[in-house]
Design a protein around this motif. Structure first.
Motif, short mmCIF file in Angstrom:
data_model
loop_
_atom_site.label_atom_id
_atom_site.label_comp_id
_atom_site.label_asym_id
_atom_site.label_seq_id
_atom_site.Cartn_x
_atom_site.Cartn_y
_atom_site.Cartn_z
N ARG A 131 0.75 -0.97 0.50
CA ARG A 131 0.01 0.29 0.32
C ARG A 131 0.99 1.43 -0.25
O ARG A 131 0.78 2.54 -1.05
N HIS A 132 1.46 1.17 0.53
CA HIS A 132 2.54 1.81 0.66
C HIS A 132 3.69 2.49 -0.88
O HIS A 132 3.68 3.90 -0.59
N ILE A 133 3.85 1.97 -1.72
CA ILE A 133 4.74 2.05 -2.34
C ILE A 133 3.76 2.24 -3.46
O ILE A 133 4.00 2.86 -4.92
N SER A 134 2.61 2.88 -3.11
CA SER A 134 1.87 2.86 -4.43
C SER A 134 1.73 4.40 -5.19
O SER A 134 0.76 5.14 -5.71
N LYS A 135 2.67 5.03 -4.56
CA LYS A 135 2.53 6.62 -4.81
C LYS A 135 3.97 6.40 -4.77
O LYS A 135 4.76 6.26 -4.16
N GLU A 136 4.57 7.55 -5.64
CA GLU A 136 5.52 8.87 -5.07
C GLU A 136 5.99 9.52 -5.10
O GLU A 136 5.30 10.39 -5.68
N LEU A 137 7.03 10.90 -4.53
CA LEU A 137 7.28 11.72 -4.55
C LEU A 137 8.61 12.13 -5.71
O LEU A 137 9.39 11.29 -5.85
N VAL A 138 8.43 13.65 -6.46
CA VAL A 138 8.95 13.80 -7.11
C VAL A 138 9.74 15.41 -6.21
O VAL A 138 9.24 15.89 -6.02
N VAL A 139 10.83 15.14 -6.34
CA VAL A 139 11.46 16.22 -5.19
C VAL A 139 12.91 16.50 -5.70
O VAL A 139 13.53 15.85 -6.26
N ASN A 140 12.99 17.91 -5.05
CA ASN A 140 13.95 18.21 -5.17
C ASN A 140 14.97 18.10 -4.21
O ASN A 140 14.64 18.18 -2.87
N ALA A 141 16.08 18.55 -4.14
CA ALA A 141 17.13 17.46 -2.69
C ALA A 141 18.24 18.93 -2.59
O ALA A 141 19.39 19.37 -3.96
N ILE A 142 18.69 18.95 -1.69
CA ILE A 142 20.08 19.62 -1.26
C ILE A 142 20.36 19.01 -0.25
O ILE A 142 20.43 17.96 0.90
N SER A 143 22.35 17.95 -0.70
CA SER A 143 23.39 17.39 0.20
C SER A 143 24.17 18.29 0.69
O SER A 143 24.57 19.29 0.70
N PHE A 144 24.35 17.69 1.72
CA PHE A 144 25.32 18.10 2.97
C PHE A 144 26.48 17.00 3.43
O PHE A 144 25.57 16.05 3.51
N ASN A 145 26.74 17.57 3.85
CA ASN A 145 28.33 17.11 4.88
C ASN A 145 27.65 16.50 6.09
O ASN A 145 28.77 15.46 6.41
N THR A 146 27.66 17.52 6.31
CA THR A 146 28.04 17.53 8.06
C THR A 146 26.35 17.58 8.27
O THR A 146 25.45 18.53 8.05
N LYS A 147 25.74 16.97 9.44
CA LYS A 147 23.86 17.90 10.01
C LYS A 147 24.14 18.87 10.13
O LYS A 147 23.51 20.04 10.81
N LYS A 148 25.42 19.39 10.97
CA LYS A 148 25.45 20.77 11.82
C LYS A 148 25.17 21.84 10.89
O LYS A 148 24.39 22.75 10.74
N VAL A 149 25.97 21.55 9.20
CA VAL A 149 25.62 22.76 8.22
C VAL A 149 23.62 22.81 7.81
O VAL A 149 22.85 23.43 7.71
N ALA A 150 23.44 21.18 7.47
CA ALA A 150 22.02 21.19 7.60
C ALA A 150 21.43 21.22 8.35
O ALA A 150 20.06 22.17 7.50
N GLN A 151 21.43 21.37 9.94
CA GLN A 151 20.52 21.96 10.59
C GLN A 151 20.53 23.46 10.43
O GLN A 151 19.62 24.40 10.54
#
Length: 586
Positions: A131-151
């Motif tokens: 049931r959960h795989i019956s949909k998909e999300l088209v997404v844009n993504a931002i990648s980070f090296n560290t959680k600190k900068v992501a926060q």
């Protein structure tokens, strides 16, 4: 050639068989020294050798002479193993190391099977996942090296700054290409994904740890849309395997964590901090000297496990630059993981799972294959003359196209039944309708349809020459008018995504020279002349030992193997392989 030798190595898998019909599979068919080949052995070797098809070098099993011919191959195999034993090859350090590695792998595999044996996956769990795989999300993504900068970035987004503006500031892909990093997200058990799948268009996810490498990601949902999935009954097995694999990994992880608590485990954090506070030279020195990072009872983990080459990776340096504490924690996690793996292996070897009866055949196979390969490499291969520089260059110029990088096209394709439908779909595509949606709606080419129509082809492709030609003659972004399939099975509408021209290479390039030399040596080894000499060499070893064939059991053997062939059904005849041009990537 090594044809017969290679065939022998294929035969080395041996299983016990029980009797059937009017023959006794335990009856001896031949004996060489103290090794006996039974009718059952013969049948099993033959069936395994022809499992995926019958090589032309293997007889068809119509007569007693066919039985004799194949039996002769088995006698040669046993003679080579006896020769290896007599020469003491199994006492050599290189074999002992190989055997120890195999035993370790088997022991680890057996322990994993033991501790995960009780895992079950219910139909309800499979249906819930479906049931959960019956949909998909088209997404844009931002990648980070560290959680600190992501926060920091997420906080700015939450405070109203534009996602795209933050992306261009933090993610080099966005700033260097001028494009959004776009992808499709589907449901999985990875931490944070289930929650992200509940987001609506325009919403932004929490910070998600990248599973396969250091780093973090933030998603913005561009579109929520239904996902085309196969009916439940067709996907149930795959879903069950995925859930089962996830549960097994969790059980093994919990077991390893308990092991870590059982043993005296200590990390020497001051030594770990050499990688954080020291120079590159300090890191190289600590790696060379194998500075101790941690102790597990009486065993140690050393600095070279962090940086095998003595050089920190570019990614690690970026993480350290942004957050020394996160870099430090990442090293501690590597050490903990290394300790857990070491303890798991230690426990597995203590339990000696490799001594179980079900693994003895696998260990015997390893022993025999190694012996035969070693005898070939040390006895026969040195008798084959190395090609001269002149011969290598001559071979290159005769086959130059093999060593060039072929032209390549990346396309999306829609295949339809007839020209009328093709023209209709083409008009919709050039009129601006989403090409991927048209693929889903109209395409009858199932392999490419599973990948949204993606097809990557190399020059001189034998199966789709019409697609390659039409695409390569187009400009990137073009959608071609309908192209008829070369086998008249339909029409293609093709969208060119990218193309690369043929890249020529020179024999003067070291890697090309080595490759040409390897290919020529292989061709020499597989030539009829060398094949005949190899057979003579193997026959000379067989003739060193006394062997006997029990001719009175040949008829019984023929009946046994023919019954097994009939039970299995026909298989194709496999002709000797020839070097082929690289062609298709799907």
């Amino acid at each position: 050639m090594r044809k017969l030798l290679i065939t022998i190595c294929i035969f080395i898998t041996l299983l016990s068989l029980t009797g059937c019909n009017d023959y006794d599979l335990k009856k001896p068919l031949a004996k060489i020294e103290n090794r006996v080949i039974t009718i059952g052995d013969f049948v099993e070797y033959y069936m395994r050798a022809t499992k995926n098809g019958r090589p032309v070098s293997i007889p068809e099993m119509n007569t007693k002479n066919d039985v004799k011919e194949f039996l002769h191959t088995l006698l040669i195999k046993d003679a080579l193993v006896i020769e290896a034993e007599n020469r003491g090859l199994y006492e050599r350090e290189d074999f002992i190391q190989k055997l120890n590695r195999k035993q370790s792998n088997i022991a680890i595999e057996d322990l994993e099977k033991t501790i995960t044996a009780g895992i079950e996956v219910t139909d309800e769990e499979c249906m819930d996942f479906y049931r959960h795989i019956s949909k998909e999300l088209v997404v844009n993504a931002i990648s980070f090296n560290t959680k600190k900068v992501a926060q920091e970035a997420l906080e700015r987004i939450r405070n109203g700054e534009e996602f795209d503006k933050i992306a261009r500031e933090y993610d080099p892909y966005w700033s260097e290409t001028g494009k959004a990093k776009e992808g499709v997200l589907t449901y999985s058990f990875h931490e944070g994904i289930a929650e992200t799948m509940e987001l609506k268009e325009g919403q932004v996810s929490e910070i998600i740890k990248v599973p396969t490498e250091p780093g973090y990601v933030i998603f913005k949902v561009i579109e929520v849309k239904p996902r085309e999935v196969e009916p439940y009954e067709e996907t149930k097995k795959g879903i069950k395997r995925y859930i089962e694999g996830y549960k097994k990994r969790k059980v093994i992880e919990e077991y390893q964590n308990r092991l870590l608590e059982e043993y005296d485990f200590e990390i020497y954090e001051d030594n770990v901090r050499i990688a954080i506070d020291g120079t590159d030279e300090d890191i190289r020195k600590a790696t060379e000297e194998k500075v101790i990072l941690a102790k597990i009872d009486d065993e140690y983990l050393t600095f070279d496990m962090l940086f095998p080459t003595g050089e920190p990776s570019e990614l690690f340096n970026k993480v350290k630059e942004e957050s020394k504490e996160e870099a430090f924690e990442s090293l501690l996690e590597i050490i903990r993981k290394g300790a857990k793996n070491k303890l798991f292996k230690k426990r597995a070897l203590e339990l000696k799972g490799y001594e179980k009866p079900e693994y003895q055949k696998e260990l015997k196979d390893l022993k025999e294959e190694w012996a035969i390969d070693t005898l070939y490499e040390e006895d026969f291969r040195p008798t084959i003359e190395e090609p001269t520089d002149e011969e290598i260059r001559e071979y290159y110029y005769k086959n130059k196209e093999w060593y060039d990088d072929p032209a390549e096209v990346t396309t999306y394709i829609i295949k339809v039944e007839n020209e009328d439908i093709a023209n209709e779909v083409y008009e919709k595509a050039v009129g601006g309708e989403d090409f991927n949606e048209l693929v889903k709606k109209y395409s009858i080419d199932e392999p490419s349809k599973k990948h949204n129509g993606l097809m990557i082809l190399l020059e001189d492709d034998e199966d789709y020459p019409e697609i390659f030609k039409s695409a390569f003659e187009s400009e990137i972004g073009d959608i071609t008018p309908p192209v008829e399939a070369s086998d008249s099975s339909g029409y293609y509408i093709i969208k060119l995504v990218n193309k690369k021209p043929r890249k020529e290479h020179s024999i003067e390039e070291d890697n090309i020279y080595r490759k040409v030399k390897r290919d020529l040596i292989h061709e020499i080894e597989t030539s009829e002349d060398v094949d005949a000499k190899c057979r003579e060499w193997m026959e000379s070893i067989l003739n060193k030992y006394e062997y006997e064939i029990y001719k009175e059991n040949l008829d019984e053997t023929l009946r046994a193997v023919r019954d097994k062939i009939k039970e299995r059904g026909p298989v194709p005849v496999i002709e000797p392989t020839k070097k082929k041009k690289r062609k298709i990537l799907y």
